[in-house]
Scaffold this active site. Sequence first.
Site, PDB file in Angstrom:
ATOM      1  N   GLU A 195     -12.431   2.523   4.624  1.00 53.22           N
ATOM      2  CA  GLU A 195     -11.493   2.783   5.525  1.00 53.22           C
ATOM      3  C   GLU A 195     -11.551   4.340   6.029  1.00 53.22           C
ATOM      4  O   GLU A 195     -10.624   5.131   5.677  1.00 53.22           O
ATOM      5  CB  GLU A 195      -9.893   2.384   5.130  1.00 53.22           C
ATOM      6  CG  GLU A 195      -8.993   2.167   6.253  1.00 53.22           C
ATOM      7  CD  GLU A 195      -7.493   2.086   5.845  1.00 53.22           C
ATOM      8  OE1 GLU A 195      -7.235   2.612   4.656  1.00 53.22           O
ATOM      9  OE2 GLU A 195      -6.914   1.165   6.340  1.00 53.22           O
TER      10      GLU A 195
ATOM     11  N   GLU B 143       0.750  -1.350  -0.110  1.00 55.05           N
ATOM     12  CA  GLU B 143       0.168   0.029  -0.039  1.00 55.05           C
ATOM     13  C   GLU B 143       1.039   1.327   0.074  1.00 55.05           C
ATOM     14  O   GLU B 143       1.994   1.250   0.768  1.00 55.05           O
ATOM     15  CB  GLU B 143      -0.709  -0.087   1.384  1.00 55.05           C
ATOM     16  CG  GLU B 143      -1.587   1.238   1.396  1.00 55.05           C
ATOM     17  CD  GLU B 143      -2.636   1.282   2.661  1.00 55.05           C
ATOM     18  OE1 GLU B 143      -2.601   0.280   3.606  1.00 55.05           O
ATOM     19  OE2 GLU B 143      -3.725   2.059   2.738  1.00 55.05           O
TER      20      GLU B 143
HETATM   21  O1  LIG Z   1      -2.660   3.311   8.465  1.00 52.85           O
HETATM   22  C1  LIG Z   1      -3.360   3.707   7.369  1.00 52.85           C
HETATM   23  O2  LIG Z   1      -3.712   4.616   7.167  1.00 52.85           O
HETATM   24  C2  LIG Z   1      -3.684   2.673   6.414  1.00 52.85           C
HETATM   25  O3  LIG Z   1      -4.330   2.966   5.642  1.00 52.85           O
HETATM   26  C3  LIG Z   1      -3.301   1.218   6.871  1.00 52.85           C
HETATM   27  O4  LIG Z   1      -3.659   0.275   6.050  1.00 52.85           O
END
Ligand SMILES: O=C(O)C(=O)CO
Length: 277
Positions: free
Chosen positions: A256, A155
């Site tokens: 998220e 990521e």
């Molecule tokens: O810690 C964060 O901001 C993330 O997106 C982890 O997946």
Amino acid sequence: MGYSDQRFNVNLSILFTELPLLERPAAAAKAGFGAVELWWPWVDAPTPEQSELDALKKAIEDAGVRLVGLNFYAGQLPGPDRGALSVPGEESAKFRANLAVAADFAQSLGCKALNALYGNRVDGVDPAVQDQLALDNLVLAAREADRVGAILLIEALNAPESPKCPIVSAPKAIEIVDKVNAASGLGNAKFLMDLYHLSMNGEDLPSVIEQYVDRTGHVQIADNPGRGAPGTGSLPLEGLLDQLRKAGYEGWVGLEYKAADAAASFDWLPAEARAAR
Ligand SMILES: O=C(O)C(=O)CO
């Protein structure tokens, strides 16, 4: 097209945090969701007691939701740590100790995506030394993921909120994906395209989607500014997800984002679009 065409899941490490961990899967189910994802829940314990793992597994199973994404141990999230695998010494050791535990836990719940966060630069340590350690650890992680039939996600975070993390652009994350695949020979490393982080970096999101959709294994969303629910900021998230779908992305989209009251934060998403599993 539109939101109804996607497979959404709820990130239980950022949403429903007003509840104890073991109550969050049921809360997601009550809100109509069929799938969830998690950061490594024990920020101080890469190898928790089996009883703790069993309790979380039971909470997920009892709620009737599916776990579709799990982060390997990454230190204290959302900060000050931004991962552990490139940090020499104790943090790298903790990451390695966690690999089999996290992979086995994922496998026990049928979870097929494991996210490995890179970590911050450490003052006084040569970046080349950290990058070599990271590659070694990511290859170990790719093997563990492969052992349980999962992909390994890499990521890109964002530079304003993670100034010491070196993986803060889509091209940089893709470079790591390619290096890990070349070194492991497994081909299971994929890009985690977090549209919030990429927009914070000022990246051209339609162009990122066009260029990297074929190497993307998971997508996460939050609006910007504020990292809130879609509609709280100015990102054209519905259009971007449409573009992803048209470009062939059929994977999960993790919610998220931050919300003081998670259950009240899903009005933007029709109930029938929450139940994918
Ligand atoms: O810690 C964060 O901001 C993330 O997106 C982890 O997946």
